[in-house]
Design a protein around this motif. Structure first.
Motif, short mmCIF file in Angstrom:
data_model
loop_
_atom_site.label_atom_id
_atom_site.label_comp_id
_atom_site.label_asym_id
_atom_site.label_seq_id
_atom_site.Cartn_x
_atom_site.Cartn_y
_atom_site.Cartn_z
N LYS A 145 0.86 -1.16 0.00
CA LYS A 145 0.00 0.00 0.00
C LYS A 145 0.91 1.22 0.00
CE LYS A 145 -4.37 1.31 0.23
NZ LYS A 145 -5.40 0.82 -0.71
N VAL A 146 0.51 2.24 -0.73
CA VAL A 146 1.38 3.41 -0.88
C VAL A 146 1.24 4.34 0.32
CG1 VAL A 146 1.78 5.49 -2.23
CG2 VAL A 146 1.38 3.31 -3.38
N GLY A 147 2.39 4.78 0.85
CA GLY A 147 2.41 5.79 1.90
C GLY A 147 3.25 6.97 1.48
N GLU A 148 3.04 8.11 2.12
CA GLU A 148 3.79 9.32 1.76
C GLU A 148 5.12 9.37 2.51
OE1 GLU A 148 1.06 10.42 5.20
OE2 GLU A 148 0.98 9.19 3.39
N TYR A 149 6.11 10.05 1.90
CA TYR A 149 7.46 10.14 2.48
C TYR A 149 8.12 11.40 1.95
CZ TYR A 149 11.27 7.68 4.92
OH TYR A 149 12.21 7.27 5.81
N TYR A 150 8.71 12.21 2.81
CA TYR A 150 9.30 13.48 2.37
C TYR A 150 10.46 13.83 3.31
CZ TYR A 150 6.02 14.96 6.01
OH TYR A 150 5.32 15.06 7.18
N GLY A 151 11.35 14.72 2.83
CA GLY A 151 12.49 15.06 3.67
C GLY A 151 13.42 16.09 3.06
N LEU A 152 14.58 16.26 3.72
CA LEU A 152 15.61 17.23 3.35
C LEU A 152 16.96 16.54 3.26
CD1 LEU A 152 14.67 20.12 5.82
CD2 LEU A 152 14.17 20.06 3.37
N THR A 153 17.87 17.11 2.45
CA THR A 153 19.25 16.61 2.36
C THR A 153 20.23 17.77 2.41
OG1 THR A 153 19.26 16.67 -0.07
CG2 THR A 153 18.60 14.59 0.98
N ILE A 154 21.40 17.52 2.97
CA ILE A 154 22.53 18.46 2.93
C ILE A 154 23.73 17.64 2.48
CG2 ILE A 154 24.01 20.02 4.22
CD1 ILE A 154 21.74 20.41 6.20
N ARG A 155 24.41 18.12 1.43
CA ARG A 155 25.50 17.31 0.85
C ARG A 155 26.75 18.15 0.64
NH1 ARG A 155 26.63 16.30 -4.37
NH2 ARG A 155 24.65 17.21 -4.99
N LYS A 156 27.90 17.53 0.90
CA LYS A 156 29.21 18.10 0.63
C LYS A 156 29.89 17.23 -0.42
CE LYS A 156 33.26 20.22 1.17
NZ LYS A 156 33.53 21.58 0.70
N GLN A 157 30.23 17.80 -1.56
CA GLN A 157 30.88 17.06 -2.65
C GLN A 157 32.39 17.19 -2.50
OE1 GLN A 157 28.74 15.47 -4.61
NE2 GLN A 157 30.30 14.41 -5.79
N PHE A 158 33.09 16.06 -2.38
CA PHE A 158 34.54 16.08 -2.19
C PHE A 158 35.30 15.95 -3.51
CE2 PHE A 158 32.96 14.88 1.96
CZ PHE A 158 33.71 15.71 2.79
N SER A 159 34.70 15.36 -4.52
CA SER A 159 35.30 15.25 -5.83
C SER A 159 34.18 15.05 -6.83
CB SER A 159 36.31 14.09 -5.91
OG SER A 159 35.62 12.85 -5.99
N HIS A 160 34.52 14.95 -8.12
CA HIS A 160 33.47 14.70 -9.11
C HIS A 160 32.94 13.27 -8.99
CE1 HIS A 160 36.98 12.99 -11.07
NE2 HIS A 160 36.18 12.34 -11.89
#
Length: 464
Positions: free
Chosen positions: A73-88
């Motif tokens: 059964k489908v449920g809702e899901y949501y959120g935030l992300t914070i990312r640091k890129q160290f290389s390509h």
């Protein structure tokens, strides 16, 4: 969390840490020309999507021994992300989510809570994920269309380690209504059901989980990217949906979409979509770099011209025109370091049996050398002709300047005299008509205190 959970958690954490440190070390190496400082490396994202109580890896569901009784059964899901890129290739991401996971039992006769006294039959279950937080390693799998530098598409994979606070509720009906046959909100942490001892913060049960997922990002602008992905979340918890068969380990998946915003100056490129080949291509197209290359070519051309000027010797006396104080010296004329003819004492007596009045200048040698200079060939060729024509004899006296020991200079002077003799013999003069001797530092014709004087003393004199 039991021992198995702790063990799996430690293994997953070690994997993420090892991969993260490896990629971070690689990122210390500057990319192409500028290094990581030339890029924007921080980003934040918002995302939303749906959950399902299963994963692509398959396996049976939480309720009952038979697959298929408990349905998605489908449920809702949501959120935030914070990312640091160290290389390509690699970045670290902090992700937070909340939402619900739902499922229902299509077989009304199935006793989902068999063995749990007093709970009744469950037809559906809804797990509220009040919060879930994880640290993920994000691996960039490939940026396409990078030469255009627009609408770039980037595929990625991620794996991490997190903790979620959740509360499962089971209902008597299969539409998430009716009597709640299982709900421990406000009771987590208490002794419940004998050997079951759920741990939590009273309102929520705390569970470790490992997210594993893949996704794709579409670069909409220099600041915004569209992010689409799929993540499987694995736990070691058999109460993720409430009481179920004991060997079940809870899992669920979420499909999401969202926007990612790159932080920092727009004058810098986004490292997430960076590609070393593209960077090299761009910098080679940079007009400022082209100008630097052209300026370098001009400097090289100027340097080549200077070298040609320094090496040019019009009169062939061994001294370049730039330093030649006596240009136009006749070929074969002995010269000093400034290109001017060397003056020698006049020889009164003519060479025995050589044309009377003929004069042959001494043959000069380089420092510590018995090799004939090409400038001496003209003089020696003339001597060869006259000796062959007159069938006369000649005496060769070799000398050296005062550098070195006397015994060394004596041998050097003999070698010089023999070098001249060998040239004459090679030219057709009989060896028996040539006497060659070395006298070392004796009989200097100039002072050995100066370089000009020493040049004159390195010689072979031609006499009878």
């Amino acid at each position: 969390m039991n021992y198995s959970t702790i063990k799996k958690t430690a293994v997953a954490a070690s994997l993420v840490a090892a991969l993260g440190f490896a990629e971070t070390a690689q990122a210390q190496t500057p990319t192409v020309f500028g290094g990581r400082s030339q890029y924007r490396t921080w980003s934040i994202g918002v995302q939303g999507g749906i959950t399902t109580p299963n994963a692509l890896t398959g396996g049976s569901n939480a309720f009952g021994q038979k697959v298929g009784y408990f349905q998605n059964k489908v449920g809702e899901y949501y959120g935030l992300t914070i990312r640091k890129q160290f290389s390509h290739l690699f970045g670290l991401e902090l992700e937070g989510n909340r939402g619900k996971i739902k499922t229902f039992n299509k077989n009304n006769a199935f006793e989902a809570n068999s063995g749990i006294t007093g709970l009744g039959t469950a037809r559906s279950a809804e797990t509220s994920v009040n919060w879930a937080a994880s640290v993920n390693g994000v691996f960039q799998l490939g940026t396409i269309d990078f030469l255009r530098r627009e609408n770039a598409v980037n595929f990625y994979a991620k794996v991490g380690l997190g903790v979620m606070a959740h509360n499962p509720v089971q209902f008597a009906n299969n539409d998430f209504t009716g009597t709640e046959v299982y709900n421990l909100k406000g009771k987590w942490g208490e002794e419940i059901f004998g050997d079951r001892d759920p741990k939590g913060d009273r309102d929520n049960r705390l569970t470790a989980y490992v997210p594993v997922g893949v996704g794709v990002k579409f670069k909409l602008s220099e600041v915004v990217a569209l992010n689409l992905g799929y993540t499987m979340n694995f736990t070691d918890d058999n109460l993720l949906y409430g009481p179920a068969r004991a060997d079940y380990k809870g899992k669920f998946s979420n499909v999401y979409g969202g926007l990612e915003f790159t932080l920092g100056s727009r004058d810098k490129a986004n490292l997430t979509f960076a590609n070393p080949v593209a960077t090299l291509y761009d910098e080679l197209k940079d007009p400022s770099l082209k100008n630097e290359v052209e300026a370098l070519k001009k400097r090289v051309s100027t340097l080549e011209g200077t070298v040609d000027l320094l090496s040019k010797d019009s009169d062939g006396d061994g001294v370049s025109d730039k330093f030649d104080k006596c240009p136009g010296t006749p070929a074969g004329t002995p010269v000093d370091g400034s290109g001017c003819p060397i003056k020698f004492p006049e020889v009164q007596a003519p060479v025995n049996n050589v044309t009377a009045g003929a004069y042959f200048a001494p043959i000069q040698f380089e420092f510590d050398s018995s090799v004939l200079k090409t400038s001496s060939y003209a003089t020696l060729d003339k001597l060869v002709k006259e000796l062959r024509d007159a069938k006369g004899s000649v005496k060769l006296d070799g000398y050296a300047s005062s550098e070195g020991t006397e015994s060394y200079n004596l041998n050097l002077s003999k070698d010089r005299a023999n070098a001249v003799k060998q040239y004459l013999v090679n030219g057709g003069v009989a060896a028996s008509s040539i006497t060659a001797n070395g006298y070392g530092e004796a009989n200097p014709v100039a002072s050995n205190a100066t370089e000009d004087g020493r040049v004159q003393n390195r010689r072979v004199e031609i006499k009878k």
